[in-house]
Design a protein around this motif. Structure first.
Motif, PDB file in Angstrom:
ATOM      1  N   VAL A 296      75.451  85.455  66.000  1.00 30.82           N
ATOM      2  CA  VAL A 296      75.883  85.250  67.391  1.00 30.82           C
ATOM      3  C   VAL A 296      75.231  86.289  68.306  1.00 30.82           C
ATOM      4  CG1 VAL A 296      78.151  84.214  66.898  1.00 30.82           C
ATOM      5  CG2 VAL A 296      77.952  86.709  67.100  1.00 30.82           C
ATOM      6  N   ILE A 297      75.165  85.907  69.571  1.00 32.39           N
ATOM      7  CA  ILE A 297      74.795  86.845  70.619  1.00 32.39           C
ATOM      8  C   ILE A 297      76.103  87.377  71.181  1.00 32.39           C
ATOM      9  CG2 ILE A 297      73.593  87.136  72.825  1.00 32.39           C
ATOM     10  CD1 ILE A 297      71.792  86.125  70.592  1.00 32.39           C
ATOM     11  N   ALA A 298      76.214  88.680  71.328  1.00 38.18           N
ATOM     12  CA  ALA A 298      77.474  89.245  71.808  1.00 38.18           C
ATOM     13  C   ALA A 298      77.231  90.481  72.636  1.00 38.18           C
ATOM     14  CB  ALA A 298      78.355  89.609  70.616  1.00 38.18           C
ATOM     15  N   SER A 299      78.152  90.735  73.548  1.00 40.94           N
ATOM     16  CA  SER A 299      78.134  92.010  74.252  1.00 40.94           C
ATOM     17  C   SER A 299      78.404  93.118  73.231  1.00 40.94           C
ATOM     18  CB  SER A 299      79.246  91.998  75.314  1.00 40.94           C
ATOM     19  OG  SER A 299      79.837  93.270  75.413  1.00 40.94           O
ATOM     20  N   PRO A 300      77.808  94.300  73.411  1.00 44.24           N
ATOM     21  CA  PRO A 300      78.092  95.393  72.473  1.00 44.24           C
ATOM     22  C   PRO A 300      79.583  95.700  72.387  1.00 44.24           C
ATOM     23  CG  PRO A 300      76.423  96.057  74.089  1.00 44.24           C
ATOM     24  CD  PRO A 300      76.871  94.688  74.478  1.00 44.24           C
ATOM     25  N   HIS A 301      80.310  95.381  73.472  1.00 41.07           N
ATOM     26  CA  HIS A 301      81.748  95.676  73.481  1.00 41.07           C
ATOM     27  C   HIS A 301      82.533  94.735  72.584  1.00 41.07           C
ATOM     28  CE1 HIS A 301      81.608  98.665  76.761  1.00 41.07           C
ATOM     29  NE2 HIS A 301      80.463  98.045  76.970  1.00 41.07           N
ATOM     30  N   GLU A 302      81.906  93.641  72.168  1.00 36.63           N
ATOM     31  CA  GLU A 302      82.596  92.719  71.271  1.00 36.63           C
ATOM     32  C   GLU A 302      82.054  92.788  69.849  1.00 36.63           C
ATOM     33  OE1 GLU A 302      81.751  89.810  74.015  1.00 36.63           O
ATOM     34  OE2 GLU A 302      83.478  90.459  75.199  1.00 36.63           O
ATOM     35  N   ALA A 303      80.998  93.579  69.647  1.00 37.49           N
ATOM     36  CA  ALA A 303      80.337  93.598  68.336  1.00 37.49           C
ATOM     37  C   ALA A 303      81.307  93.989  67.217  1.00 37.49           C
ATOM     38  CB  ALA A 303      79.135  94.543  68.367  1.00 37.49           C
ATOM     39  N   ALA A 304      82.090  95.021  67.439  1.00 36.16           N
ATOM     40  CA  ALA A 304      82.971  95.490  66.361  1.00 36.16           C
ATOM     41  C   ALA A 304      84.037  94.454  66.034  1.00 36.16           C
ATOM     42  CB  ALA A 304      83.621  96.820  66.752  1.00 36.16           C
ATOM     43  N   LEU A 305      84.573  93.800  67.072  1.00 42.83           N
ATOM     44  CA  LEU A 305      85.612  92.781  66.839  1.00 42.83           C
ATOM     45  C   LEU A 305      85.029  91.580  66.099  1.00 42.83           C
ATOM     46  CD1 LEU A 305      87.368  92.926  70.330  1.00 42.83           C
ATOM     47  CD2 LEU A 305      88.341  93.629  68.132  1.00 42.83           C
ATOM     48  N   ILE A 306      83.815  91.188  66.470  1.00 44.82           N
ATOM     49  CA  ILE A 306      83.176  90.048  65.787  1.00 44.82           C
ATOM     50  C   ILE A 306      82.852  90.430  64.348  1.00 44.82           C
ATOM     51  CG2 ILE A 306      81.092  88.598  65.730  1.00 44.82           C
ATOM     52  CD1 ILE A 306      81.185  88.608  68.806  1.00 44.82           C
ATOM     53  N   ARG A 307      82.359  91.642  64.158  1.00 48.06           N
ATOM     54  CA  ARG A 307      82.020  92.101  62.802  1.00 48.06           C
ATOM     55  C   ARG A 307      83.249  92.050  61.901  1.00 48.06           C
ATOM     56  NH1 ARG A 307      78.299  91.028  60.448  1.00 48.06           N
ATOM     57  NH2 ARG A 307      76.609  92.030  61.526  1.00 48.06           N
ATOM     58  N   ALA A 308      84.446  92.237  62.501  1.00 45.56           N
ATOM     59  CA  ALA A 308      85.681  92.253  61.703  1.00 45.56           C
ATOM     60  C   ALA A 308      86.226  90.852  61.427  1.00 45.56           C
ATOM     61  CB  ALA A 308      86.740  93.095  62.433  1.00 45.56           C
ATOM     62  N   LEU A 309      85.635  89.811  61.998  1.00 44.83           N
ATOM     63  CA  LEU A 309      86.127  88.446  61.726  1.00 44.83           C
ATOM     64  C   LEU A 309      85.951  88.120  60.239  1.00 44.83           C
ATOM     65  CD1 LEU A 309      84.565  86.445  64.728  1.00 44.83           C
ATOM     66  CD2 LEU A 309      87.006  86.846  64.320  1.00 44.83           C
ATOM     67  N   PRO A 310      86.925  87.386  59.668  1.00 46.00           N
ATOM     68  CA  PRO A 310      86.851  87.099  58.230  1.00 46.00           C
ATOM     69  C   PRO A 310      85.559  86.370  57.823  1.00 46.00           C
ATOM     70  CG  PRO A 310      88.947  86.332  59.160  1.00 46.00           C
ATOM     71  CD  PRO A 310      88.132  86.832  60.303  1.00 46.00           C
ATOM     72  N   ASN A 311      85.007  85.517  58.703  1.00 43.50           N
ATOM     73  CA  ASN A 311      83.803  84.779  58.294  1.00 43.50           C
ATOM     74  C   ASN A 311      82.505  85.356  58.868  1.00 43.50           C
ATOM     75  OD1 ASN A 311      84.291  83.901  60.858  1.00 43.50           O
ATOM     76  ND2 ASN A 311      84.302  81.709  60.404  1.00 43.50           N
ATOM     77  N   ALA A 312      82.531  86.653  59.246  1.00 46.07           N
ATOM     78  CA  ALA A 312      81.321  87.270  59.820  1.00 46.07           C
ATOM     79  C   ALA A 312      80.415  87.885  58.765  1.00 46.07           C
ATOM     80  CB  ALA A 312      81.708  88.332  60.838  1.00 46.07           C
ATOM     81  N   LYS A 313      80.872  87.904  57.532  1.00 41.86           N
ATOM     82  CA  LYS A 313      80.095  88.557  56.482  1.00 41.86           C
ATOM     83  C   LYS A 313      78.719  87.888  56.329  1.00 41.86           C
ATOM     84  CE  LYS A 313      81.134  90.571  51.950  1.00 41.86           C
ATOM     85  NZ  LYS A 313      79.792  90.727  51.562  1.00 41.86           N
ATOM     86  N   GLY A 314      77.691  88.706  56.346  1.00 41.81           N
ATOM     87  CA  GLY A 314      76.339  88.174  56.161  1.00 41.81           C
ATOM     88  C   GLY A 314      75.761  87.508  57.403  1.00 41.81           C
ATOM     89  N   ARG A 315      76.512  87.486  58.520  1.00 37.80           N
ATOM     90  CA  ARG A 315      75.999  86.873  59.757  1.00 37.80           C
ATOM     91  C   ARG A 315      75.417  87.962  60.651  1.00 37.80           C
ATOM     92  NH1 ARG A 315      78.047  81.484  59.420  1.00 37.80           N
ATOM     93  NH2 ARG A 315      79.313  81.527  57.539  1.00 37.80           N
ATOM     94  N   LEU A 316      74.507  87.537  61.497  1.00 33.26           N
ATOM     95  CA  LEU A 316      73.837  88.493  62.384  1.00 33.26           C
ATOM     96  C   LEU A 316      74.602  88.646  63.697  1.00 33.26           C
ATOM     97  CD1 LEU A 316      70.251  87.049  61.914  1.00 33.26           C
ATOM     98  CD2 LEU A 316      71.033  89.282  61.095  1.00 33.26           C
ATOM     99  N   ILE A 317      74.628  89.853  64.209  1.00 29.89           N
ATOM    100  CA  ILE A 317      75.140  90.095  65.561  1.00 29.89           C
ATOM    101  C   ILE A 317      73.997  90.716  66.359  1.00 29.89           C
ATOM    102  CG2 ILE A 317      76.831  91.316  66.979  1.00 29.89           C
ATOM    103  CD1 ILE A 317      78.745  91.261  64.606  1.00 29.89           C
ATOM    104  N   VAL A 318      73.651  90.046  67.446  1.00 25.27           N
ATOM    105  CA  VAL A 318      72.530  90.482  68.284  1.00 25.27           C
ATOM    106  C   VAL A 318      73.085  90.786  69.672  1.00 25.27           C
ATOM    107  CG1 VAL A 318      70.299  89.809  69.249  1.00 25.27           C
ATOM    108  CG2 VAL A 318      70.932  89.057  66.943  1.00 25.27           C
ATOM    109  N   THR A 319      72.871  91.992  70.156  1.00 26.84           N
ATOM    110  CA  THR A 319      73.504  92.393  71.416  1.00 26.84           C
ATOM    111  C   THR A 319      72.509  92.756  72.509  1.00 26.84           C
ATOM    112  OG1 THR A 319      73.675  94.684  70.691  1.00 26.84           O
ATOM    113  CG2 THR A 319      75.565  93.325  70.285  1.00 26.84           C
ATOM    114  N   PRO A 320      72.531  91.992  73.627  1.00 26.52           N
ATOM    115  CA  PRO A 320      71.882  92.466  74.860  1.00 26.52           C
ATOM    116  C   PRO A 320      72.876  93.386  75.581  1.00 26.52           C
ATOM    117  CG  PRO A 320      72.588  90.170  75.114  1.00 26.52           C
ATOM    118  CD  PRO A 320      73.118  90.664  73.783  1.00 26.52           C
TER     119      PRO A 320
END
Ligand code: C5P
Length: 229
Positions: free
Chosen positions: A152-176
């Motif tokens: 997903v594309i996410a604000s840096p302010h949401e990166a930690a919350l998204i990383r903690a989602l149960p199905n975020a394992k192995g998914r990419l987080i890209v932040t502008p």
């Protein structure tokens, strides 16, 4: 050293200027983002040239949204260029169709949750359900992962919350929305430093103006890389 955590946005109007900028930056950056603003200025040709002739990784930021059959056809067409990342809107049916189109290629599908330029008043005007914007971002991220998004594309302010989602394992987080220490924010509202974004779980940071408007874009990129943990 190649550090592809930094993605430089080539937000200049055309491919000629994009290539000039990439040449100035040289080997300091190995991953470039090409967006809609350059599409009519030869953006796809530039993407191919940077990939095939300069060995760069390419993120095509198109934020596609359409009926499933059209998304699938568009992504299948783009997938033949062997690019690396492509954005689509994070609606599950769009993500599923994009994954179908990308099947058999190395193209990773990144989902946009809620554009960071939108606030609650915009969401109301767009008839998006009531509630906290951040909550909607998290739900859309979880749904996009469920539908098969590679990231997903996410604000840096949401990166930690998204990383903690149960199905975020192995998914990419890209932040502008990333600003090196001491640089201008521009129209970005909720910014973080490169180090904060990475520490909060981003795999890649996207940086535009702090690099392409700098008098020495290569030095600006190197300074950002030097800030990464
Ligand atoms: O110049 P700046 O560093 O703000 O550029 C950020 C890049 O990321 C731009 O290409 C912008 O379109 C893109 N972007 C963003 N916010 C999003 C999605 C993409 O800033 N939510």
């Amino acid at each position: 050293m190649r550090d592809d955590r930094l993605i430089a946005a080539l937000d200049v109007p055309n491919a000629l200027q994009g290539m000039k900028l990439a040449e100035e930056i040289g080997d300091a950056v190995s991953f470039y983002k090409i967006g809609l603003g350059m599409l009519t200025g030869g953006g796809l040709a530039l993407a191919n040239e940077l990939k095939q002739e300069h060995g760069k990784r390419i993120f095509l930021d198109m934020k596609l949204f359409d009926i499933g059959a059209t998304i699938e056809a568009a992504v299948r067409g783009l997938a033949q260029f062997e690019l690396d990342f492509l954005t689509v809107q994070g609606d599950p049916q769009v993500v599923r169709a994009a994954k179908e189109g990308a099947a058999g290629s190395g193209l990773k599908i990144l989902a946009v949750t809620v554009l960071t330029s939108l606030d609650r008043a915009d969401l109301d005007a767009n008839l998006i359900k009531p509630g906290d914007v951040q909550e909607i971002v998290l739900q859309r991220a979880a749904n996009a992962f469920e539908a098969g998004a590679d990231g997903v594309i996410a604000s840096p302010h949401e990166a930690a919350l998204i990383r903690a989602l149960p199905n975020a394992k192995g998914r990419l987080i890209v932040t502008p929305g990333v600003r090196p220490t001491g640089s201008a924010k521009g129209d970005q509202k909720r910014v973080a430093t490169p180090a904060q974004a990475i520490t909060d779980g981003a795999d890649h940071i996207v940086v535009g103006r702090p690099i392409w408007t700098a008098t020495d874009p290569r030095a600006a990129a190197q300074a950002i890389l030097a800030e990464l943990p």
